[in-house]
Design a protein around this motif. Structure first.
Motif, PDB file in Angstrom:
ATOM      1  N   UNK A  62      -2.057   2.685 -24.349  1.00 48.82           N
ATOM      2  CA  UNK A  62      -1.841   1.272 -24.110  1.00 48.82           C
ATOM      3  C   UNK A  62      -1.406   0.805 -22.868  1.00 48.82           C
ATOM      4  N   UNK A  63      -1.159   2.154 -21.893  1.00 48.67           N
ATOM      5  CA  UNK A  63      -0.478   1.996 -20.640  1.00 48.67           C
ATOM      6  C   UNK A  63      -1.222   2.423 -19.667  1.00 48.67           C
ATOM      7  N   UNK A  64      -0.959   2.233 -18.083  1.00 42.81           N
ATOM      8  CA  UNK A  64      -1.676   2.790 -17.015  1.00 42.81           C
ATOM      9  C   UNK A  64      -0.676   3.744 -16.522  1.00 42.81           C
ATOM     10  N   UNK A  65      -0.722   4.926 -16.405  1.00 45.98           N
ATOM     11  CA  UNK A  65       0.133   5.892 -15.767  1.00 45.98           C
ATOM     12  C   UNK A  65      -0.006   5.784 -14.292  1.00 45.98           C
ATOM     13  N   UNK A  66       1.014   5.486 -13.502  1.00 45.44           N
ATOM     14  CA  UNK A  66       0.911   5.421 -12.006  1.00 45.44           C
ATOM     15  C   UNK A  66       1.366   6.893 -11.571  1.00 45.44           C
ATOM     16  N   UNK A  67       1.505   7.097 -10.302  1.00 47.34           N
ATOM     17  CA  UNK A  67       2.181   8.159  -9.785  1.00 47.34           C
ATOM     18  C   UNK A  67       3.540   8.255 -10.234  1.00 47.34           C
ATOM     19  N   UNK A  68       3.936   9.377 -10.581  1.00 45.74           N
ATOM     20  CA  UNK A  68       5.346   9.447 -11.214  1.00 45.74           C
ATOM     21  C   UNK A  68       6.590   8.989  -9.995  1.00 45.74           C
ATOM     22  N   UNK A  69       6.462   9.259  -8.866  1.00 43.19           N
ATOM     23  CA  UNK A  69       7.147   8.794  -7.882  1.00 43.19           C
ATOM     24  C   UNK A  69       6.688   8.558  -6.575  1.00 43.19           C
ATOM     25  N   UNK A  70       7.292   7.705  -5.739  1.00 45.44           N
ATOM     26  CA  UNK A  70       7.256   7.551  -4.258  1.00 45.44           C
ATOM     27  C   UNK A  70       8.099   8.441  -3.686  1.00 45.44           C
ATOM     28  N   UNK A  71       7.654   9.505  -3.209  1.00 47.89           N
ATOM     29  CA  UNK A  71       8.586  10.535  -2.662  1.00 47.89           C
ATOM     30  C   UNK A  71       9.189  10.188  -1.375  1.00 47.89           C
ATOM     31  N   UNK A  72      10.365  10.698  -1.237  1.00 50.66           N
ATOM     32  CA  UNK A  72      11.170  10.651   0.259  1.00 50.66           C
ATOM     33  C   UNK A  72      10.448  11.187   1.208  1.00 50.66           C
ATOM     34  N   UNK A  73       9.708  12.297   1.053  1.00 50.34           N
ATOM     35  CA  UNK A  73       8.951  12.855   1.978  1.00 50.34           C
ATOM     36  C   UNK A  73       8.221  13.979   1.033  1.00 50.34           C
ATOM     37  N   UNK A  74       6.968  14.557   1.617  1.00 50.34           N
ATOM     38  CA  UNK A  74       6.132  15.510   1.017  1.00 50.34           C
ATOM     39  C   UNK A  74       5.910  16.678   1.793  1.00 50.34           C
ATOM     40  N   UNK A  75       6.543  17.846   1.668  1.00 47.34           N
ATOM     41  CA  UNK A  75       6.189  19.193   2.305  1.00 47.34           C
ATOM     42  C   UNK A  75       5.111  19.983   1.399  1.00 47.34           C
ATOM     43  N   UNK A  76       4.178  20.570   1.983  1.00 47.49           N
ATOM     44  CA  UNK A  76       3.332  21.178   1.307  1.00 47.49           C
ATOM     45  C   UNK A  76       3.507  22.760   1.978  1.00 47.49           C
ATOM     46  N   UNK A  77       3.761  23.677   0.782  1.00 49.00           N
ATOM     47  CA  UNK A  77       3.962  25.175   1.156  1.00 49.00           C
ATOM     48  C   UNK A  77       2.458  25.888   1.047  1.00 49.00           C
ATOM     49  N   UNK A 110       3.075  15.952   4.840  1.00 47.19           N
ATOM     50  CA  UNK A 110       1.967  15.098   4.877  1.00 47.19           C
ATOM     51  C   UNK A 110       2.423  13.601   4.386  1.00 47.19           C
ATOM     52  N   UNK A 111       1.507  12.774   4.127  1.00 45.06           N
ATOM     53  CA  UNK A 111       1.766  11.502   4.029  1.00 45.06           C
ATOM     54  C   UNK A 111       2.309  10.963   2.842  1.00 45.06           C
ATOM     55  N   UNK A 112       3.745  10.574   2.686  1.00 41.99           N
ATOM     56  CA  UNK A 112       4.081  10.095   1.459  1.00 41.99           C
ATOM     57  C   UNK A 112       3.712   8.500   1.084  1.00 41.99           C
ATOM     58  N   UNK A 113       3.155   8.022   1.835  1.00 40.67           N
ATOM     59  CA  UNK A 113       2.386   6.532   1.716  1.00 40.67           C
ATOM     60  C   UNK A 113       1.097   6.595   1.138  1.00 40.67           C
ATOM     61  N   UNK A 114       0.340   7.757   1.049  1.00 40.07           N
ATOM     62  CA  UNK A 114      -0.926   7.821   0.656  1.00 40.07           C
ATOM     63  C   UNK A 114      -0.924   8.684  -0.856  1.00 40.07           C
ATOM     64  N   UNK A 115       0.017   8.380  -1.900  1.00 38.48           N
ATOM     65  CA  UNK A 115       0.249   8.932  -2.739  1.00 38.48           C
ATOM     66  C   UNK A 115      -0.748   8.203  -3.872  1.00 38.48           C
ATOM     67  N   UNK A 116      -1.279   9.131  -4.851  1.00 44.58           N
ATOM     68  CA  UNK A 116      -2.182   8.477  -5.667  1.00 44.58           C
ATOM     69  C   UNK A 116      -1.625   8.957  -7.242  1.00 44.58           C
ATOM     70  N   UNK A 117      -1.877   8.161  -8.251  1.00 47.14           N
ATOM     71  CA  UNK A 117      -1.451   8.620  -9.332  1.00 47.14           C
ATOM     72  C   UNK A 117      -2.743   8.892 -10.042  1.00 47.14           C
ATOM     73  N   UNK A 118      -2.440   9.126 -11.668  1.00 47.19           N
ATOM     74  CA  UNK A 118      -3.548   9.824 -12.202  1.00 47.19           C
ATOM     75  C   UNK A 118      -5.048   8.763 -12.351  1.00 47.19           C
ATOM     76  N   UNK A 119      -6.173   9.432 -12.148  1.00 46.55           N
ATOM     77  CA  UNK A 119      -7.303   8.742 -12.542  1.00 46.55           C
ATOM     78  C   UNK A 119      -7.787   7.893 -11.246  1.00 46.55           C
ATOM     79  N   UNK A 120      -6.919   7.792 -10.243  1.00 42.94           N
ATOM     80  CA  UNK A 120      -7.075   6.845  -8.884  1.00 42.94           C
ATOM     81  C   UNK A 120      -8.379   7.603  -8.035  1.00 42.94           C
ATOM     82  N   UNK A 121      -8.924   6.859  -7.428  1.00 46.40           N
ATOM     83  CA  UNK A 121      -9.810   7.255  -6.404  1.00 46.40           C
ATOM     84  C   UNK A 121      -9.191   7.854  -5.102  1.00 46.40           C
ATOM     85  N   UNK A 122      -9.446   8.780  -4.596  1.00 51.02           N
ATOM     86  CA  UNK A 122      -9.375   9.536  -3.271  1.00 51.02           C
ATOM     87  C   UNK A 122     -10.323   9.023  -2.073  1.00 51.02           C
ATOM     88  N   UNK A 123     -10.084   8.421  -1.446  1.00 53.14           N
ATOM     89  CA  UNK A 123     -10.974   7.616  -0.655  1.00 53.14           C
ATOM     90  C   UNK A 123     -11.223   8.752   0.609  1.00 53.14           C
TER      91      UNK A 123
END
Length: 327
Positions: A62-77, A110-123
């Motif tokens: 019944x709900x639409x899941x979003x990205x679980x959080x808007x990160x303060x920052x994203x580092x990728x190891x 990487x960019x914390x302002x370009x976070x996508x949640x479940x089933x979203x389209x990556x452009x």
């Protein structure tokens, strides 16, 4: 405990809630996931108990899941040796693993302002033709700190989520020749979800060396492409947090990716090993699904962005033209 951010018909704003089976129980309005993380894990457990006792749950269907959080920052190891070896050959044509990889769990931002949640389209950028995914697990930091030890870093872990580091390989290959790491090859989209699994829930999967023994798999349009075990990493999440905080600072809500698992955790690794783009790059409309034991499943769809406006050409100068005498 699984904590999700969601929206649903009748809700004026997104809500955070605890997922229990196929139901989600909302926390009080006005609480973002960042606020929950700031409050700490014991408070998150208290809020979850309160929500189960006082709130009417909603079915996940019944709900639409979003990205679980808007990160303060994203580092990728980049914690998986097999991935480094395969992608290095694919992206820059060199073989082997750089000796510096063995020194520390290196990361890029990487960019914390370009976070996508479940089933979203990556452009993907319109100029990209070599589209790829990356299957990762990300740790969510729950405490601030500077130059943490690995023991302190473990206490700073709030939880974990799945991460898809969408990658424009042709753009990445070109721009990394400038030796500043990936930028436009990565910063257009990062998938996170479907929720955050708190650290205590995954402790039973921890082996004696501190690695999480979680099975990971990825499919493209329901065809399996890769499968690995998270404990094949060369670095623990505690090492990643400790290194990220060294002579610097981490804060609650920071997200640190594990780097891509091996054995087909991305197409680029397979291309490097096989010497050909087999399987082929992702195409518009493709559905990529990442599954991690103990966490869940995160899917995303491949799309293409509108072409970006052109840049002015670089202004080239001969070096002597820049030199000036004393002023």
């Amino acid at each position: 405990m699984r904590l999700a951010t969601f929206t649903a018909p009748g809700l004026a704003e997104s809500r955070v809630g605890v997922v229990d089976g196929d139901m989600v129980y909302p926390f009080a309005a006005g609480l973002s996931m960042r606020k929950v993380i700031d409050a700490g894990l014991p408070e998150a457990h208290r809020l979850a108990g309160q929500a189960r006792a006082q709130e009417s749950g909603r079915g996940l269907d019944e709900v639409r899941l979003l990205a679980p959080l808007r990160p303060a920052s994203i580092r990728d190891s980049v914690a998986f040796e097999e991935h480094v070896e395969g992608v290095r050959r694919s992206v820059d044509g060199r073989s082997g693993v750089p000796e510096a990889w063995y020194d520390a769990p290196t990361f890029y931002f990487t960019n914390p302002h370009a976070v996508l949640g479940p089933d979203e389209e990556a452009l993907f950028p319109a100029s990209c033709a070599v589209r790829d995914f990356e299957l990762e697990v990300a740790v969510v930091v729950g405490r601030a700190g500077r130059s943490l030890s690995e023991e302190q870093a473990r206490e700073a872990i709030f939880g974990y989520t799945i991460m898809n580091d969408w990658s424009a390989r042709d753009l990445q290959s070109r721009e990394m020749q400038v030796s500043l790491g990936p930028a436009k090859g990565k910063d257009f989209a990062t998938g996170l979800g479907p929720w955050i699994v708190t650290a205590d829930e995954l402790d039973p999967y921890r082996d004696r060396d501190g690695f999480l023994d979680l099975a990971c798999a990825v499919t493209v349009n329901n065809t399996e492409v890769g499968r690995d075990v998270l404990s094949n990493a060369g670095w623990t999440f505690e090492s990643m947090i400790a290194y990220a905080s060294r002579d610097s600072r981490v804060v609650p809500g920071d997200v640190i990716g594990s780097g891509t698992v091996g054995n087909g955790g991305c197409l680029g690794e397979l291309w490097g090993r096989r010497g050909a783009q087999d399987p082929p790059p992702l195409q518009p409309g493709d559905i990529v699904t990442l599954t991690v034991e103990g966490i869940g499943t995160l899917s995303g769809r491949v799309g293409i962005a509108e072409p970006a406006p052109p840049l002015s050409p670089v202004r080239r100068r001969d070096y002597p033209a820049f030199r000036r005498g004393p002023v």
